[in-house]
Motif scaffolding. Structure first.
Motif, PDB file in Angstrom:
ATOM      1  N   CYS A  69      44.861   0.619 -12.600  1.00 53.05           N
ATOM      2  CA  CYS A  69      43.755  -0.339 -12.625  1.00 53.05           C
ATOM      3  C   CYS A  69      43.365  -0.621 -14.077  1.00 53.05           C
ATOM      4  O   CYS A  69      43.206   0.305 -14.874  1.00 53.05           O
TER       5      CYS A  69
ATOM      6  N   PRO B  91      47.577 -14.291  -6.493  1.00 50.71           N
ATOM      7  CA  PRO B  91      47.426 -12.897  -6.062  1.00 50.71           C
ATOM      8  C   PRO B  91      46.207 -12.774  -5.153  1.00 50.71           C
ATOM      9  O   PRO B  91      45.408 -13.709  -5.035  1.00 50.71           O
TER      10      PRO B  91
ATOM     11  N   THR C 166      49.278 -17.827 -12.358  1.00 48.18           N
ATOM     12  CA  THR C 166      50.436 -17.343 -11.604  1.00 48.18           C
ATOM     13  C   THR C 166      51.338 -18.459 -11.082  1.00 48.18           C
ATOM     14  O   THR C 166      52.304 -18.197 -10.367  1.00 48.18           O
TER      15      THR C 166
ATOM     16  N   GLU D 174      53.527  -5.998 -11.971  1.00 49.60           N
ATOM     17  CA  GLU D 174      53.160  -6.881 -10.866  1.00 49.60           C
ATOM     18  C   GLU D 174      51.723  -6.600 -10.455  1.00 49.60           C
ATOM     19  O   GLU D 174      51.329  -5.442 -10.281  1.00 49.60           O
ATOM     20  N   VAL D 175      50.945  -7.661 -10.320  1.00 46.60           N
ATOM     21  CA  VAL D 175      49.537  -7.531  -9.932  1.00 46.60           C
ATOM     22  C   VAL D 175      49.434  -7.549  -8.415  1.00 46.60           C
ATOM     23  O   VAL D 175      49.996  -8.426  -7.748  1.00 46.60           O
ATOM     24  N   SER D 176      48.712  -6.597  -7.866  1.00 44.09           N
ATOM     25  CA  SER D 176      48.538  -6.535  -6.411  1.00 44.09           C
ATOM     26  C   SER D 176      47.204  -7.117  -5.963  1.00 44.09           C
ATOM     27  O   SER D 176      47.095  -7.683  -4.873  1.00 44.09           O
ATOM     28  N   GLN D 177      46.178  -6.996  -6.818  1.00 45.09           N
ATOM     29  CA  GLN D 177      44.846  -7.475  -6.426  1.00 45.09           C
ATOM     30  C   GLN D 177      43.979  -7.642  -7.665  1.00 45.09           C
ATOM     31  O   GLN D 177      44.121  -6.900  -8.639  1.00 45.09           O
TER      32      GLN D 177
ATOM     33  N   SER E   7      44.236  -4.765 -10.439  1.00 40.76           N
ATOM     34  CA  SER E   7      44.997  -3.652  -9.868  1.00 40.76           C
ATOM     35  C   SER E   7      46.477  -4.002  -9.869  1.00 40.76           C
ATOM     36  O   SER E   7      46.869  -5.096  -9.442  1.00 40.76           O
ATOM     37  N   LEU E   8      47.301  -3.070 -10.355  1.00 37.34           N
ATOM     38  CA  LEU E   8      48.740  -3.279 -10.416  1.00 37.34           C
ATOM     39  C   LEU E   8      49.431  -2.635  -9.223  1.00 37.34           C
ATOM     40  O   LEU E   8      48.874  -1.758  -8.559  1.00 37.34           O
ATOM     41  N   ALA E   9      50.665  -3.071  -8.970  1.00 37.03           N
ATOM     42  CA  ALA E   9      51.412  -2.578  -7.812  1.00 37.03           C
ATOM     43  C   ALA E   9      51.691  -1.087  -7.891  1.00 37.03           C
ATOM     44  O   ALA E   9      51.855  -0.430  -6.860  1.00 37.03           O
ATOM     45  N   ASP E  10      51.730  -0.523  -9.107  1.00 38.92           N
ATOM     46  CA  ASP E  10      52.004   0.909  -9.247  1.00 38.92           C
ATOM     47  C   ASP E  10      50.747   1.764  -9.125  1.00 38.92           C
ATOM     48  O   ASP E  10      50.784   2.977  -9.338  1.00 38.92           O
TER      49      ASP E  10
ATOM     50  N   LYS F 163      55.353 -10.293 -14.560  1.00 41.63           N
ATOM     51  CA  LYS F 163      56.238  -9.394 -13.818  1.00 41.63           C
ATOM     52  C   LYS F 163      57.713  -9.701 -14.037  1.00 41.63           C
ATOM     53  O   LYS F 163      58.573  -8.849 -13.795  1.00 41.63           O
TER      54      LYS F 163
END
Length: 396
Positions: free
Chosen positions: A120, A239, A130, A104-107, A114-117, A31
């Motif tokens: 997938c 994450p 990380t 940025e990875v959200s999950q 899954s990315l922040a935007d 990121k």
């Protein structure tokens, strides 16, 4: 097979490079900037600052005029070095055909990132690299609290600063900032700074800091501070991981075991074999590691301190060619061996080039060399590496 690596620091970079060498499709998600904390705000800028300060101190000890050091000039030099390394690492990743993704990875969950935007990404295996982040200060009050990273970006440094934590980072920061005109007080709640190190190293580094004008406060940390930086370790940064963890591999700092760039990079080099099933074991549990402090008077240690069933020797460098040439006051080398077998177990060094010569001792310990075998080696002269040989000679 497709593998997604999350994090482009030392562990993630080496993992991605190793996977591509095995012919595996690899996506590296970062990121911020390739290189992680180590390259962009940790090891590299710290080492650049300390190297310049070391050069200035060497000139002063040799009778030359004092050089004026400014935060702006040091920051400009460090920025150039960082950019050079980031460019080189990015080039090597592209050359190996690693797919780079700035996001940025959200999950994460098995086989899915899954990315922040909202995007997938699907894959077969996931490597999480990380890194870590500083432990935050609790039960301390300060008008202004900084992180170590923030101090490297300030246009105007505070006149006084309290550093909480007398470990490696605290000691290195104290030298940098004191050399730039900040009055430093270094606090450590244990009876001595560098509490996990050999006591002779701790005492030598304390004397060195005092010679620079750093004030040391040990045995307790309390009070209200005007300006403070908290240097009491790091914690894993992960994450959100959902569901089953099969096919998800944690490497480097985020495992919460070793918080050093060298061990993170080695973990990254080895993880490819685990992903492909070549072997399950990564870093050997009995691997010999070294600790280094990169201040102008360096300190380094590998292996064990002297324990029951062991003997140690102490050699001052004052009469050694390497010590005289570099003019390092208070420098020494210690060697530790098993009393019965004479197998070398530890080296502890304070000298101008301790971080370089400790690797000789590190290799000797890993090879389980005896003192007699070590003494059969012929070292170049005049070098600081000779210090280790003479320290070992003192064991017999």
């Amino acid at each position: 097979m497709k593998v997604i690596v999350i994090g482009g620091g030392p562990a993630g970079y080496e993992a991605a490079m190793g996977l591509r060498r095995r012919g595996i499709e690899t996506v590296l998600i970062e990121k911020n900037s390739i290189g992680g904390t180590c390259v962009n705000s940790g090891c590299i800028p710290t080492r650049v600052y300390l190297q310049v300060i070391k050069s200035a101190e060497t000139l002063i000890r040799s009778g030359f005029a004092k050089t004026e050091l400014t935060p702006k000039d040091l920051r400009k030099l460090a920025t150039g070095k960082i950019q050079q390394l980031v460019y080189g690492m990015t080039y090597m990743l592209q050359k190996q055909k690693v797919q780079l993704l700035e996001a940025e990875v959200s999950q994460i969950e098995a086989g899915k990132v899954s990315l922040a935007d909202g995007t997938c990404l699907m894959c077969d295996e996931i490597i999480v690299a990380t890194g870590s982040e500083p432990i935050s200060a609790e039960n301390f009050t300060a008008e202004q609290q900084f992180t170590a990273e923030q101090l490297f970006t300030l246009e105007n440094l505070p006149k006084r600063l309290d550093i909480i934590g007398g470990g490696v980072l605290g000691v290195e920061l104290a030298v940098i900032l004191q050399s730039l005109g900040v009055q430093i007080t270094l606090h450590e709640h244990m009876p001595r700074i560098l509490p996990g190190w050999d006591k002779d190293i701790s005492d030598a580094m304390a004397s060195y800091l005092r010679s620079l004008g750093v004030q040391l406060e040990t045995n307790s940390v309390s009070g209200v501070f005007e300006n403070m930086v908290f240097c009491c370790g790091r914690k894993p940064k992960l994450p959100l991981i959902k569901g089953q963890t099969a096919g998800i591999h944690l490497i480097g700092d985020c495992k919460g075991v070793h918080f050093t760039a060298d061990m993170a990079a080695e973990d990254g080099r080895q993880v490819g074999a685990a992903v492909t099933g070549e072997r399950t074991e990564r870093i050997k549990p009995n691997i010999v590691t070294a600790q280094c402090i990169f201040t102008p008077l360096e300190a380094a240690a590998a292996g064990s301190i002297c324990k029951e069933g062991m003997v140690e020797s102490y050699l001052s460098t004052d009469m050694m060619a390497g010590g005289v040439i570099f003019g390092t006051q208070g420098a020494f080398a210690k060697a530790v061996m098993e009393k019965e077998t004479h197998i070398l177990k530890g080296f502890h060094v304070v000298s101008h080039l301790a971080s370089e010569i400790i690797q000789i001792g590190q290799a000797a310990i890993a090879a389980e060399m005896t003192a007699e075998q070590f003494l059969e080696q012929v070292f170049p002269h005049p070098t600081e590496g000779e210090l280790l040989k003479e320290a070992v000679r003192g064991l017999l």
